[in-house]
Design an enzyme around this catalytic site. Structure first.
Site, PDB file in Angstrom:
ATOM      1  N   CYS A 235     106.272  49.631  34.848  1.00  0.00           N
ATOM      2  CA  CYS A 235     105.120  48.807  34.459  1.00  0.00           C
ATOM      3  C   CYS A 235     105.353  48.470  32.994  1.00  0.00           C
ATOM      4  O   CYS A 235     105.745  49.355  32.217  1.00  0.00           O
ATOM      5  CB  CYS A 235     103.829  49.597  34.630  1.00  0.00           C
ATOM      6  SG  CYS A 235     102.391  48.869  33.823  1.00  0.00           S
TER       7      CYS A 235
ATOM      8  N   CYS B 137     105.437  41.283  34.026  1.00  0.00           N
ATOM      9  CA  CYS B 137     104.540  42.195  34.737  1.00  0.00           C
ATOM     10  C   CYS B 137     105.150  42.500  36.105  1.00  0.00           C
ATOM     11  O   CYS B 137     105.373  41.575  36.889  1.00  0.00           O
ATOM     12  CB  CYS B 137     103.179  41.513  34.893  1.00  0.00           C
ATOM     13  SG  CYS B 137     101.987  42.469  35.849  1.00  0.00           S
TER      14      CYS B 137
HETATM   15  N1  DGL Z   1     101.825  45.462  33.099  1.00  0.00           N
HETATM   16  C1  DGL Z   1     101.708  45.414  34.498  1.00  0.00           C
HETATM   17  C2  DGL Z   1     102.982  45.776  35.229  1.00  0.00           C
HETATM   18  O1  DGL Z   1     104.061  45.641  34.710  1.00  0.00           O
HETATM   19  C3  DGL Z   1     100.512  45.933  35.224  1.00  0.00           C
HETATM   20  C4  DGL Z   1      99.339  46.457  34.541  1.00  0.00           C
HETATM   21  C5  DGL Z   1      98.090  46.317  35.363  1.00  0.00           C
HETATM   22  O2  DGL Z   1      97.808  47.162  36.233  1.00  0.00           O
HETATM   23  O3  DGL Z   1      97.413  45.317  35.138  1.00  0.00           O
HETATM   24  O4  DGL Z   1     102.946  46.180  36.369  1.00  0.00           O
END
Ligand code: DGL
Length: 263
Positions: free
Chosen positions: A184, A73
């Site tokens: 993301c 993430c």
């Molecule tokens: N999957 C996450 C990232 O790579 C973020 C998603 C969210 O906003 O929770 O930033």
């Protein structure tokens, strides 16, 4: 210790795009995955809140005997990876951040677009990345509120999603970007839709494969690469397990046991 599992977490299902790269590169490794879906989206939360969730995850994976931790993430990494490395200095921890360096090297128009969460784009870590690697290119950033929620519901190509996404990529195209960073981990699931939507010369860059290679390097250095046969991947979610079970076959090649994570 070689056969111990690797802990991987994200605010939701986005980290499955990274999990797939890890499994492809390191098929002998046993994997544990936590979705913090009960607290999604991280993109709109404060860094302090995300840091606190990162320590809950780290504690959980320590209890599970994980030999390494992957923050699948970008938003959790910019907020929390420094504290985790301070708190667990001997634990291999891999974070991820938008692929500014490869994008700056790849662009021919000199304009790079970045799609990411508000939290990632506002962070000091992202500003430092730009200072370091984007001095000779123009970078156009675009926060994408709402995308993560749609992907979490299993929507990868509805009309509503297309309209939202179109609105996010348009300013990048208007500025002349020929390289778009998917900053993301949820967004790689939108690649088929993006490819249909974008002119052919636009390249999409994400970091999942690079993260898997970095994990491989860290494990090899410590002689921690698994040599046996991987056990089935285990999944936990802090949202409704039912919701995760439904989306798993859409985003992941196999089904799996999904448990509730209520910390
Ligand atoms: N999957 C996450 C990232 O790579 C973020 C998603 C969210 O906003 O929770 O930033």
């Amino acid at each position: 210790m070689r056969e111990a599992p690797i802990g991987v977490f994200d605010s939701g299902v986005g980290g499955l795009s990274v999990l797939a790269e890890i499994q492809r590169l390191l098929p002998n490794e046993s994997l544990l995955y936590v979705s913090d879906g009960g607290h999604i989206p991280y993109g709109e939360k404060t860094p302090a809140f995300i840091r606190q969730r990162c320590s809950v995850m780290a504690e959980f994976f320590q209890q599970q005997g994980a030999k390494a931790l992957v923050l699948a993430c970008n938003t959790a990494t910019v907020a929390g990876v420094a504290d985790l490395r301070r708190d667990y200095p001997d634990w291999p921890i891999v974070g991820m951040e938008p692929a500014v360096k490869p994008a700056a090297a790849a662009t021919r128009s000199g304009v790079v677009g970045v799609l990411a969460t508000t939290g990632t784009l506002q962070s000091a870590k992202f500003a430092a990345l730009l200072d370091r690697f984007a001095t000779d290119v123009r970078v156009i950033t675009q926060p994408c509120p709402g995308l993560v929620e749609l992907i979490e519901s299993g929507d990868l190509h509805s009309a509503a999603l297309s309209t939202l996404l179109q609105g996010y990529v348009e300013p990048l195209l208007a500025a002349g970007a020929d390289t778009i960073i998917l900053g993301c981990t949820h967004y790689p699931f939108l690649k088929p839709l993006l490819k249909r939507m974008l002119p052919e010369h636009i390249s999409l860059i994400d970091t999942g494969a690079a993260v898997a290679r970095q994990l491989q390097r860290l494990l090899a250095e410590r002689e921690l690469l698994a040599e046996g046969v991987a056990r089935d991947t285990q999944f936990w979610t802090s949202a409704q397990p039912e919701q995760f079970r439904n989306i798993l076959p859409i985003l992941w090649n196999t089904s799996g046991v999904v448990r509730s994570f209520d910390l």
